[in-house]
Design a protein around this motif. Sequence first.
Motif, short mmCIF file in Angstrom:
data_model
loop_
_atom_site.label_atom_id
_atom_site.label_comp_id
_atom_site.label_asym_id
_atom_site.label_seq_id
_atom_site.Cartn_x
_atom_site.Cartn_y
_atom_site.Cartn_z
N TRP A 75 0.84 -1.20 0.00
CA TRP A 75 0.00 0.00 0.00
C TRP A 75 0.87 1.25 0.00
CZ3 TRP A 75 -0.74 4.31 3.02
CH2 TRP A 75 -1.85 5.09 2.68
N LEU A 76 1.92 1.24 0.82
CA LEU A 76 2.82 2.40 0.87
C LEU A 76 3.47 2.64 -0.49
CD1 LEU A 76 4.53 1.90 4.34
CD2 LEU A 76 2.70 3.51 3.76
N LEU A 77 3.75 1.56 -1.21
CA LEU A 77 4.35 1.68 -2.54
C LEU A 77 3.35 2.05 -3.62
CD1 LEU A 77 6.71 -1.44 -2.43
CD2 LEU A 77 7.39 0.98 -2.34
N GLY A 78 2.06 2.00 -3.30
CA GLY A 78 1.04 2.33 -4.29
C GLY A 78 0.60 1.14 -5.11
N ASP A 79 0.97 -0.07 -4.69
CA ASP A 79 0.61 -1.27 -5.42
C ASP A 79 -0.65 -1.94 -4.89
OD1 ASP A 79 2.86 -0.94 -6.99
OD2 ASP A 79 4.10 -2.25 -5.76
N GLU A 80 -1.29 -1.32 -3.90
CA GLU A 80 -2.49 -1.89 -3.29
C GLU A 80 -3.49 -0.78 -3.09
OE1 GLU A 80 -3.07 -3.63 1.03
OE2 GLU A 80 -1.84 -4.98 -0.19
N ASP A 81 -4.78 -1.10 -3.23
CA ASP A 81 -5.82 -0.09 -3.05
C ASP A 81 -5.80 0.46 -1.63
OD1 ASP A 81 -6.71 -0.37 -5.65
OD2 ASP A 81 -8.20 -1.89 -5.14
N PRO A 82 -6.20 1.72 -1.48
CA PRO A 82 -6.23 2.32 -0.14
C PRO A 82 -7.30 1.68 0.73
CG PRO A 82 -7.19 3.81 -1.75
CD PRO A 82 -6.62 2.64 -2.51
N ALA A 83 -7.15 1.87 2.03
CA ALA A 83 -8.14 1.37 2.98
C ALA A 83 -9.46 2.10 2.76
CB ALA A 83 -7.65 1.61 4.40
N PRO A 84 -10.56 1.42 3.01
CA PRO A 84 -11.87 2.08 2.87
C PRO A 84 -11.96 3.30 3.79
CG PRO A 84 -12.14 -0.28 3.23
CD PRO A 84 -10.68 0.03 3.42
N VAL A 85 -12.75 4.27 3.40
CA VAL A 85 -12.90 5.50 4.18
C VAL A 85 -13.37 5.20 5.59
CG1 VAL A 85 -14.19 7.67 4.33
CG2 VAL A 85 -13.30 6.89 2.14
N ALA A 86 -14.25 4.22 5.75
CA ALA A 86 -14.76 3.87 7.08
C ALA A 86 -13.63 3.38 7.99
CB ALA A 86 -15.85 2.82 6.98
N THR A 87 -12.68 2.64 7.44
CA THR A 87 -11.56 2.15 8.23
C THR A 87 -10.72 3.32 8.71
OG1 THR A 87 -11.53 0.10 6.98
CG2 THR A 87 -9.53 0.65 8.18
N THR A 88 -10.45 4.26 7.83
CA THR A 88 -9.68 5.44 8.19
C THR A 88 -10.40 6.23 9.27
OG1 THR A 88 -8.77 5.55 5.97
CG2 THR A 88 -8.63 7.55 7.26
N ALA A 89 -11.69 6.41 9.14
CA ALA A 89 -12.47 7.15 10.13
C ALA A 89 -12.45 6.43 11.48
CB ALA A 89 -13.90 7.34 9.63
N LEU A 90 -12.50 5.11 11.45
CA LEU A 90 -12.48 4.34 12.69
C LEU A 90 -11.15 4.52 13.42
CD1 LEU A 90 -13.99 2.37 14.51
CD2 LEU A 90 -13.11 0.51 13.10
N PHE A 91 -10.04 4.49 12.68
CA PHE A 91 -8.74 4.72 13.30
C PHE A 91 -8.71 6.10 13.96
CE2 PHE A 91 -6.61 1.38 10.68
CZ PHE A 91 -6.00 0.71 11.73
N ARG A 92 -9.17 7.10 13.24
CA ARG A 92 -9.15 8.47 13.80
C ARG A 92 -10.03 8.58 15.03
NH1 ARG A 92 -9.48 11.29 8.08
NH2 ARG A 92 -7.27 11.50 7.68
N ALA A 93 -11.20 7.97 14.97
CA ALA A 93 -12.15 8.08 16.07
C ALA A 93 -11.66 7.40 17.34
CB ALA A 93 -13.50 7.50 15.66
N THR A 94 -10.87 6.35 17.19
CA THR A 94 -10.42 5.61 18.36
C THR A 94 -9.01 5.97 18.81
OG1 THR A 94 -9.63 3.78 16.97
CG2 THR A 94 -11.90 3.64 17.82
N ALA A 95 -8.33 6.82 18.08
CA ALA A 95 -6.92 7.13 18.38
C ALA A 95 -6.72 7.69 19.79
CB ALA A 95 -6.36 8.11 17.35
N SER A 96 -7.65 8.48 20.28
CA SER A 96 -7.44 9.11 21.58
C SER A 96 -8.09 8.34 22.74
CB SER A 96 -7.99 10.54 21.55
OG SER A 96 -9.39 10.51 21.31
N LEU A 97 -8.65 7.19 22.46
CA LEU A 97 -9.27 6.39 23.52
C LEU A 97 -8.22 5.73 24.40
CD1 LEU A 97 -12.12 4.52 21.58
CD2 LEU A 97 -12.32 6.57 23.00
N SER A 98 -8.60 5.45 25.62
CA SER A 98 -7.70 4.71 26.51
C SER A 98 -7.58 3.27 25.99
CB SER A 98 -8.25 4.69 27.93
OG SER A 98 -9.43 3.89 27.98
N ASP A 99 -6.57 2.55 26.47
CA ASP A 99 -6.41 1.16 26.06
C ASP A 99 -7.63 0.32 26.44
OD1 ASP A 99 -3.96 1.64 24.90
OD2 ASP A 99 -2.80 0.97 26.63
N ALA A 100 -8.20 0.59 27.61
CA ALA A 100 -9.39 -0.15 28.04
C ALA A 100 -10.56 0.11 27.10
CB ALA A 100 -9.75 0.23 29.48
N ASP A 101 -10.73 1.37 26.72
CA ASP A 101 -11.82 1.71 25.80
C ASP A 101 -11.60 1.08 24.43
OD1 ASP A 101 -13.15 3.11 27.77
OD2 ASP A 101 -12.46 5.08 27.08
#
Length: 125
Positions: A75-101
């Motif tokens: 993916w970094l090399l551009g040989d694979e399709d990008p992650a779906p938008v929902a996956t990206t949004a999920l990473f962003r939404a959970t980035a600041s959560l505690s480990d327990a959350d």
Amino acid sequence: MTDQTPAAGSKAEQQREMGARLREARETLGITQEDAAVALGIPRTSITALEKGSRAVAATELTKMATLYRRPVAWLLGDEDPAPVATTALFRATASLSDADKEQVLRFAQFLATAGAPPQPDRKQ
């Protein structure tokens, strides 16, 4: 008169495109350039140059970045399709959560994945 802009697919263009993917992956996880530099053992200015495409990525850096950014090297090399938008949004939404959350979110996602489609009501009339 010759055109001095790089041709599509040129090495310079490929470096810029990879730099954009590196920046996207880093920002998706909420990692600062400074944090990435420390984790990778390189100067922050190198992260800036890599993301601008003005510096080539060494193979060893690429594998470390793939691990740090949780993306496949392809993916970094551009040989694979990008992650779906929902996956990206999920990473962003959970980035600041505690480990327990984050564990709670993970358990819920696993529950949803294994639950399957909800049963449909019997529509006999």
